[in-house]
Design an enzyme around this catalytic site. Structure first.
Site, PDB file in Angstrom:
ATOM      1  N   ARG A  14       1.745 -11.656  -6.419  1.00 29.07           N
ATOM      2  CA  ARG A  14       1.920 -10.666  -5.347  1.00 29.07           C
ATOM      3  C   ARG A  14       1.228  -9.343  -5.690  1.00 29.07           C
ATOM      4  O   ARG A  14       0.183  -9.004  -5.153  1.00 29.07           O
ATOM      5  CB  ARG A  14       3.427 -10.469  -5.086  1.00 29.07           C
ATOM      6  CG  ARG A  14       3.760  -9.761  -3.789  1.00 29.07           C
ATOM      7  CD  ARG A  14       3.609  -8.263  -3.814  1.00 29.07           C
ATOM      8  NE  ARG A  14       4.408  -7.602  -4.855  1.00 29.07           N
ATOM      9  CZ  ARG A  14       4.286  -6.318  -5.168  1.00 29.07           C
ATOM     10  NH1 ARG A  14       3.436  -5.548  -4.532  1.00 29.07           N
ATOM     11  NH2 ARG A  14       5.021  -5.791  -6.143  1.00 29.07           N
ATOM     12  N   ASP A  15       1.757  -8.589  -6.644  1.00 29.23           N
ATOM     13  CA  ASP A  15       1.177  -7.279  -6.962  1.00 29.23           C
ATOM     14  C   ASP A  15      -0.223  -7.455  -7.554  1.00 29.23           C
ATOM     15  O   ASP A  15      -1.122  -6.652  -7.309  1.00 29.23           O
ATOM     16  CB  ASP A  15       2.071  -6.533  -7.968  1.00 29.23           C
ATOM     17  CG  ASP A  15       1.976  -5.019  -7.855  1.00 29.23           C
ATOM     18  OD1 ASP A  15       1.154  -4.524  -7.062  1.00 29.23           O
ATOM     19  OD2 ASP A  15       2.716  -4.327  -8.570  1.00 29.23           O
ATOM     20  N   HIS A 208       8.982  -1.173 -13.631  1.00 26.74           N
ATOM     21  CA  HIS A 208       7.743  -1.712 -13.064  1.00 26.74           C
ATOM     22  C   HIS A 208       6.611  -0.743 -13.411  1.00 26.74           C
ATOM     23  O   HIS A 208       6.376   0.238 -12.707  1.00 26.74           O
ATOM     24  CB  HIS A 208       7.941  -1.841 -11.548  1.00 26.74           C
ATOM     25  CG  HIS A 208       6.789  -2.394 -10.782  1.00 26.74           C
ATOM     26  ND1 HIS A 208       6.743  -3.688 -10.321  1.00 26.74           N
ATOM     27  CD2 HIS A 208       5.618  -1.826 -10.374  1.00 26.74           C
ATOM     28  CE1 HIS A 208       5.622  -3.888  -9.653  1.00 26.74           C
ATOM     29  NE2 HIS A 208       4.918  -2.769  -9.676  1.00 26.74           N
ATOM     30  N   HIS A 210       2.712   0.316 -14.303  1.00 30.96           N
ATOM     31  CA  HIS A 210       1.272   0.054 -14.235  1.00 30.96           C
ATOM     32  C   HIS A 210       0.638   0.737 -15.446  1.00 30.96           C
ATOM     33  O   HIS A 210       1.149   1.742 -15.952  1.00 30.96           O
ATOM     34  CB  HIS A 210       0.697   0.573 -12.911  1.00 30.96           C
ATOM     35  CG  HIS A 210       1.047  -0.305 -11.744  1.00 30.96           C
ATOM     36  ND1 HIS A 210       0.154  -1.166 -11.156  1.00 30.96           N
ATOM     37  CD2 HIS A 210       2.215  -0.471 -11.074  1.00 30.96           C
ATOM     38  CE1 HIS A 210       0.745  -1.825 -10.167  1.00 30.96           C
ATOM     39  NE2 HIS A 210       2.011  -1.419 -10.089  1.00 30.96           N
ATOM     40  N   CYS A 241      -2.561  -1.240  -6.393  1.00 32.25           N
ATOM     41  CA  CYS A 241      -1.953  -1.159  -5.068  1.00 32.25           C
ATOM     42  C   CYS A 241      -2.988  -0.656  -4.087  1.00 32.25           C
ATOM     43  O   CYS A 241      -3.600   0.386  -4.303  1.00 32.25           O
ATOM     44  CB  CYS A 241      -0.736  -0.238  -5.071  1.00 32.25           C
ATOM     45  SG  CYS A 241       0.001  -0.085  -3.432  1.00 32.25           S
ATOM     46  N   ASN A 250      -0.813  -3.921 -13.288  1.00 33.52           N
ATOM     47  CA  ASN A 250       0.500  -3.816 -13.920  1.00 33.52           C
ATOM     48  C   ASN A 250       0.372  -4.007 -15.421  1.00 33.52           C
ATOM     49  O   ASN A 250      -0.616  -4.540 -15.907  1.00 33.52           O
ATOM     50  CB  ASN A 250       1.405  -4.932 -13.398  1.00 33.52           C
ATOM     51  CG  ASN A 250       1.693  -4.808 -11.927  1.00 33.52           C
ATOM     52  OD1 ASN A 250       0.877  -5.175 -11.097  1.00 33.52           O
ATOM     53  ND2 ASN A 250       2.861  -4.283 -11.603  1.00 33.52           N
TER      54      ASN A 250
END
Ligand code: HMG
Ligand code: MG
Length: 300
Positions: A14-15, A208, A210, A241, A250
């Site tokens: 996803r990310d 979370h 990055h 993002c 990430n």
């Protein structure tokens, strides 16, 4: 002390992929998720049920999700859902775990959700309620918890306020996002302490990070020392993002696993299999993984 075990919330599909310009074929995405599960990851964020024009890479969510049904109950497959339309799409496919994604700053709320911070929270309220009524668990992401590309450093109280709303709404877990990777360990400790003082303990918090400024592992260690036991990471360090300029990938799952295993912390992950997966994915994407651990372990 440090926890004996950490749950890794893998966000690569996803990310990691949401920022890729070239559309990755749905078969490759499905194989990616299966390989991650085979490497021992037990939570793999699969996709997003967002507006296809906003994130074209994930427009194939309806096609992808059913291809993962053979993974069974042992693998949690959370999906991102911004609104009731997204929730309907996710529940129709049998999703058992969803995530809403709020922002601590007005600039990012506008860029990412076309809403103010409070309008976005109002949009999530029926989503969280509906998900819980359907028996699904809910993660609440919060972006820009440390710094914002337009607004600069973000005050801790501003972050705590939105966390409070997400918890009161019924989110089971909060994921604190350093969307652009500017956090440093002292700031992480200060935010976790402020949340604890607000009655939001580390047991319901995930981090979370990055890795834009190379701080993600140091920040993770600070969070673990504050009692956090769930860490988000992306295989091979994929990601970024699309609505936050300058954000890189990430924290790489391999880098995280290397540190955790070195600390004697269990993850259930087979680092060899995971690295092989990231090397395979890098070949599909046509460029090497940015993860230092992937590079070190795959060096011939
Ligand atoms: P909007 O343009 O304000 O949408 O976007 P709207 O509510 O006005 O609806 C407009 C049209 O879109 C309608 O169609 C809806 O049906 C349709 P029309 O009636 O005009 O024909 N629509 C949808 N279609 C399919 N699925 C949906 C959906 N919703 C509306 N779910 C919206 C608002 C929230 C939809 C949009 O801004 C959006 O999709 N944003 C998603 C952005 C995104 O996915 N960003 C990346 C994830 S966040 C992130 O990466 C950060 C994180 O990793 C943590 C960190 O690092 O900080 C989580
Ligand atoms: Mg992110």
């Amino acid at each position: 002390g440090l926890p004996p075990r950490v749950r890794i919330h893998e966000v690569g599909p996803r990310d990691g992929l949401q920022n890729e310009q070239a559309i990755v074929p749905v078969e490759v995405k499905a194989e990616f998720v299966h390989r991650l599960a085979d490497a021992g990851l037990r939570t793999v964020e699969a996709t997003s049920f967002v507006h296809p024009k906003w994130v074209p890479q994930l427009a194939d969510a309806e096609e992808l999700y059913p291809k993962l049904s053979d993974l069974g109950d042992g693998v949690r497959l959370p999906v991102l859902v911004p609104n009731t339309r997204g929730l309907e799409r996710a529940l129709a496919l049998g999703a058992r775990e969803i995530a809403v994604f709020a922002s601590a700053t007005e600039s990012f709320a506008k860029a990412n959700l076309n809403r103010t911070v409070d309008e976005a929270l109002a949009m999530f309220e029926p989503v969280v309620r509906g998900a819980r009524e359907a028996g699904a668990s809910v993660r609440g992401y919060l972006s820009m918890c440390f710094g914002d590309p337009w607004e600069g450093p973000v005050p801790v109280e501003q972050v705590v306020r939105v966390c409070r709303s997400l918890v009161d709404m019924g989110c089971d877990e909060l994921s604190l996002g350093d969307t652009i990777g500017v956090a440093t360990p002292g700031h992480v400790g200060a935010l976790l302490a402020a949340l604890d003082a607000e009655g939001i303990g580390a047991e319901r918090i995930a981090v979370h990070f990055h890795d834009t400024y190379g701080q993600a592992l140091a920040n993770t260690l600070a969070a673990l020392q504050h009692g956090v036991q769930t860490v988000d990471a992306s295989a091979g360090g994929l990601g970024g993002c699309p609505y936050a300029k300058s954000a890189t990938g990430n924290l790489a799952t391999e880098d995280l696993v290397w540190m955790l295993h070195g600390l004697g912390i269990e993850t259930g992950v087979d680092l060899g299999r995971l690295t092989a997966t990231s090397v395979w994915m890098a070949e599909r994407l046509g460029r090497p993984s940015p993860s230092r651990t992937v590079r070190a372990l795959s060096h011939k």
